[in-house]
Design a protein around this motif. Structure first.
Motif, PDB file in Angstrom:
ATOM      1  N   LYS A   1       1.104   3.247   8.161  1.00 15.17           N
ATOM      2  CA  LYS A   1      -0.242   3.426   7.620  1.00 15.17           C
ATOM      3  C   LYS A   1      -1.076   4.219   8.619  1.00 15.17           C
ATOM      4  CE  LYS A   1      -2.118  -0.983   9.335  1.00 15.17           C
ATOM      5  NZ  LYS A   1      -0.973  -1.295  10.174  1.00 15.17           N
ATOM      6  N   ALA A   2      -2.163   4.777   8.141  1.00 15.63           N
ATOM      7  CA  ALA A   2      -3.029   5.579   8.994  1.00 15.63           C
ATOM      8  C   ALA A   2      -3.452   4.790  10.232  1.00 15.63           C
ATOM      9  CB  ALA A   2      -4.257   6.032   8.212  1.00 15.63           C
TER      10      ALA A   2
ATOM     11  N   SER B   1      -4.531   9.840   8.503  1.00 17.77           N
ATOM     12  CA  SER B   1      -5.000   9.615   7.135  1.00 17.77           C
ATOM     13  C   SER B   1      -4.983  10.974   6.438  1.00 17.77           C
ATOM     14  CB  SER B   1      -6.405   9.011   7.145  1.00 17.77           C
ATOM     15  OG  SER B   1      -7.315   9.884   7.777  1.00 17.77           O
TER      16      SER B   1
ATOM     17  N   SER C   1       7.666   1.529   6.288  1.00 14.50           N
ATOM     18  CA  SER C   1       6.373   2.084   5.910  1.00 14.50           C
ATOM     19  C   SER C   1       5.503   2.250   7.146  1.00 14.50           C
ATOM     20  CB  SER C   1       5.658   1.186   4.886  1.00 14.50           C
ATOM     21  OG  SER C   1       5.314  -0.054   5.475  1.00 14.50           O
TER      22      SER C   1
ATOM     23  N   GLN D   1       2.983  10.568   5.543  1.00 13.72           N
ATOM     24  CA  GLN D   1       3.295   9.222   6.001  1.00 13.72           C
ATOM     25  C   GLN D   1       4.736   8.836   5.673  1.00 13.72           C
ATOM     26  OE1 GLN D   1       0.095   7.073   4.145  1.00 13.72           O
ATOM     27  NE2 GLN D   1      -1.412   7.737   5.655  1.00 13.72           N
TER      28      GLN D   1
ATOM     29  N   ASP E   1      -1.395   3.971  12.754  1.00  8.12           N
ATOM     30  CA  ASP E   1      -0.222   3.425  13.448  1.00  8.12           C
ATOM     31  C   ASP E   1       0.248   4.391  14.529  1.00  8.12           C
ATOM     32  OD1 ASP E   1      -0.267   1.242  11.802  1.00  8.12           O
ATOM     33  OD2 ASP E   1       1.508   1.783  10.642  1.00  8.12           O
TER      34      ASP E   1
ATOM     35  N   MET F   1       0.836  -1.196   0.000  1.00  9.51           N
ATOM     36  CA  MET F   1       0.000   0.000   0.000  1.00  9.51           C
ATOM     37  C   MET F   1       0.872   1.248   0.000  1.00  9.51           C
ATOM     38  SD  MET F   1      -2.951   1.084   2.749  1.00  9.51           S
ATOM     39  CE  MET F   1      -1.768   1.222   4.085  1.00  9.51           C
TER      40      MET F   1
ATOM     41  N   ALA G   1      -1.206   5.934  -3.096  1.00  8.85           N
ATOM     42  CA  ALA G   1      -1.485   6.370  -1.723  1.00  8.85           C
ATOM     43  C   ALA G   1      -2.988   6.451  -1.504  1.00  8.85           C
ATOM     44  CB  ALA G   1      -0.841   7.729  -1.461  1.00  8.85           C
ATOM     45  N   GLU G   2      -3.416   6.106  -0.298  1.00 10.44           N
ATOM     46  CA  GLU G   2      -4.844   6.113   0.012  1.00 10.44           C
ATOM     47  C   GLU G   2      -5.257   7.436   0.647  1.00 10.44           C
ATOM     48  OE1 GLU G   2      -6.092   2.824   2.352  1.00 10.44           O
ATOM     49  OE2 GLU G   2      -5.736   1.356   0.774  1.00 10.44           O
TER      50      GLU G   2
ATOM     51  N   MET H   1       2.031   5.347   0.309  1.00 15.16           N
ATOM     52  CA  MET H   1       1.993   6.310   1.410  1.00 15.16           C
ATOM     53  C   MET H   1       1.834   7.729   0.887  1.00 15.16           C
ATOM     54  SD  MET H   1       4.855   4.977   4.173  1.00 15.16           S
ATOM     55  CE  MET H   1       6.218   4.846   2.992  1.00 15.16           C
TER      56      MET H   1
END
Length: 423
Positions: free
Chosen positions: A20-21, A159, A18, A7, A23, A1, A256-257, A3
Motif C-alpha cells: 500500500k502507499a 500513491s 500486496s 503497486q 510502505d 484494499m 484501487a485507491e 492496488m
C-alpha cells in the motif's frame, strides 16, 4: 484494499502479496541503467562495496549519450572509465558511438524492457518505460551502484493519480501537447512522489511514441513514475522489439485507491507550449497568438522526449517543400541510429537539409546545455525537449519554449512560435 498497476508490479518484485502507499519495500530489479554522466559516479561508489562484481551482466544497460561523440577531454575520460568497467565486468548492453542512441529512446527499441518489469536508471527520465506498462524511475548514482551490485532497490510505495483519457486527438495534436496540458493543469509538483496512471478509452488514440513522450515527462510533474495499461498497441510493439522476452500484464484493481481522478477529453486539446522557465507555464497557440509574435533564434527537434520516428515524420511533413526562416538555426536530432537510418530511407533527412536544417547523430547534447546547440545571451529557442529551467540550454538569460515536433517545425519555418495551422 485494491492496488494500482505500479503497486502490483512492486508487490510482485518484492515477493509480497500486496503493498500500500507509504510502505517501504526492497524490490528485485530487471534492469539498471546508466549513461556517460552518471555511470562514472556509480563506478566510483562501487569502491565502497564489499562485493565488486555486478549482479547480472545482462541486466545492466550503459548508454553513452549525453556528451558523445565526446565534446572535450573530460567527457572522453568519463567514457573511457565506463568502457574499462564494461570490459572488466562483461556488460552485454553497452552502447557507444555507432551503436548508441539517446538512452530512453534506445532501450525500448532494443527490447531491453517490457511490460511488468522494474527498472531504475541514473537519469530522471527513466520513467519513460511506463509507456510499456513497466515500473521505471530515476535514481541517484549511489542507488545505481547498489542496484548494479545487488540487483535490488529500496522504494517507498507511491500513491497514485488516475488520468482518465477520452475522445480523439485533433490533427497536429500529440502526446507532447497532452503532457504539457497536464503539467500546466497540476503544476510541476502536482504529482510529487506519486504514480501517474493513464487509463480510459482515449489511451487507444495515443500511439506508442505518444505514450513514451507522456511517460517521459511524468517527472516534470514531480511524479515517481508514469504508467500506461498494456493494450494491443503495446503488445505489438513488444512483439516487434522484444520477441523473445517474456512480459507480464498488470491491471489496476477496480477498488484501487487514488489520491485524485482527472478526466481529460483529448478532442479539446490545442497545440500547447511551455514558456520559460517551468514546464507548468503553459499557453495554447491561441493564447500565444493573442499576445503577439514571439520571435526565436533556434529550433531543436529531438531528445528522449521527441526523437522517435513518428516525431521526425511529423516535423518533415510540416517542413517539406518549405525553407527555414532567415537567421534561424534548426537542429534535428534522431533518438537512435535506427531512427536516423529510417529518416534517410524515407527521405526525411533530405527534407530537413533542403529546408535549411542540420541533422545530427543521436545525442542529448543541447537538451542539457552540453553541446550541439548552446544558446547565447538573450536568445530564444523552441525545443521538443523536456525542461526549460533557467540556463538549461546555455546562457542564464536565454529562453526555452517547450513544444511538440509539429509546433517546433512550424516555428522553424515562420521564425516565431507558430503551429502548422499558421502555414
Amino acid at each position: 484494499m485494491g492496488m494500482t498497476m505500479t503497486q502490483k508490479i512492486l508487490a510482485a518484485h518484492a515477493g509480497l502479496p500486496s503493498v500500500k502507499a507509504g510502505d517501504l519495500i526492497e524490490a528485485n530489479l530487471d534492469l539498471v541503467l546508466g549513461n556517460d554522466v552518471t555511470t562514472p559516479v556509480a563506478i566510483n561508489e562501487l569502491a565502497k562495496f564489499r562485493k565488486k562484481t555486478v549482479f547480472d551482466n545482462t541486466k545492466i544497460a550503459l548508454v553513452m549519450d549525453h556528451f558523445t561523440p565526446n565534446k572535450d577531454i573530460k567527457s572522453a575520460e568519463h567514457v573511457k572509465q565506463v568502457r574499462d568497467f564494461v570490459k572488466a565486468n562483461g556488460i552485454v548492453n553497452y552502447f557507444d558511438v555507432g551503436q548508441m542512441g539517446i538512452e530512453h529512446a534506445l532501450l525500448p527499441e532494443k527490447g531491453l524492457i517490457v511490460a511488468g518489469n522494474t527498472c531504475i536508471g541514473a537519469d530522471s527520465h527513466t520513467c519513460t518505460y511506463g509507456a510499456l506498462g513497466a515500473f521505471s524511475t530515476g535514481v541517484g548514482s549511489t542507488d545505481m551502484a547498489a542496484g548494479m551490485v545487488t540487483g535490488k532497490a529500496w522504494f517507498k510505495v507511491p500513491s497514485a493519480i488516475k488520468f482518465v483519457l477520452k475522445g480523439e486527438k485533433a490533427p497536429w495534436i500529440s502526446g507532447k501537447d497532452l503532457i504539457l496540458h497536464i503539467i500546466g493543469k497540476i503544476g510541476v509538483d502536482g504529482a510529487r512522489y506519486k504514480s501517474m496512471e493513464f487509463t480510459g478509452e482515449g489511451v487507444s488514440a495515443l500511439s506508442m511514441d505518444d505514450r513514451f513522450t507522456v511517460a517521459n515527462m511524468a517527472i516534470e510533474a514531480g511524479a515517481k513514475n508514469g504508467i500506461f495499461p498494456v493494450d494491443e498497441k503495446t503488445i505489438e510493439y513488444m512483439k516487434e522489439h522484444a520477441p523473445n522476452k517474456e512480459y507480464t500484464v498488470y491491471e489496476a484493481d477496480e477498488d484501487a485507491e487514488y489520491d485524485e481522478v482527472i478526466e481529460i477529453d483529448l478532442s479539446t486539446l490545442r497545440p500547447t507550449v511551455a514558456f520559460p522557465h517551468l514546464p507548468e507555464n503553459t499557453k495554447t497557440i491561441d493564447e500565444i497568438h493573442a499576445q503577439g509574435d514571439i520571435e526565436i533564434d533556434q529550433v531543436v527537434i529531438g531528445s528522449c522526449t521527441n526523437g522517435r520516428i513518428e516525431d521526425m515524420r511529423i516535423a518533415a511533413d510540416v517542413m517539406n517543400g518549405r525553407k527555414v526562416a532567415d537567421w534561424l538555426r534548426v537542429i534535428i536530432i534522431p533518438g537512435t541510429q535506427e531512427v536516423y537510418l529510417q529518416m534517410i530511407r524515407e527521405g526525411l533527412a533530405e527534407i530537413f537539409v533542403e529546408a535549411g536544417a542540420i541533422v545530427s547523430t543521436p545525442t542529448c547534447g543541447p537538451c542539457l546545455g552540453g553541446h550541439m546547440g548552446i544558446l547565447a545571451h538573450g536568445e530564444r529557442a523552441v525545443s521538443t525537449t523536456n525542461r526549460n529551467f533557467v540556463g538549461r540550454m546555455g546562457a542564464i538569460d536565454s529562453e526555452i519554449y517547450l513544444a511538440s515536433p509539429a509546433v517546433a517545425a512550424a516555428s522553424a519555418i515562420l521564425g516565431k512560435i507558430a503551429s502548422p495551422e499558421d502555414l
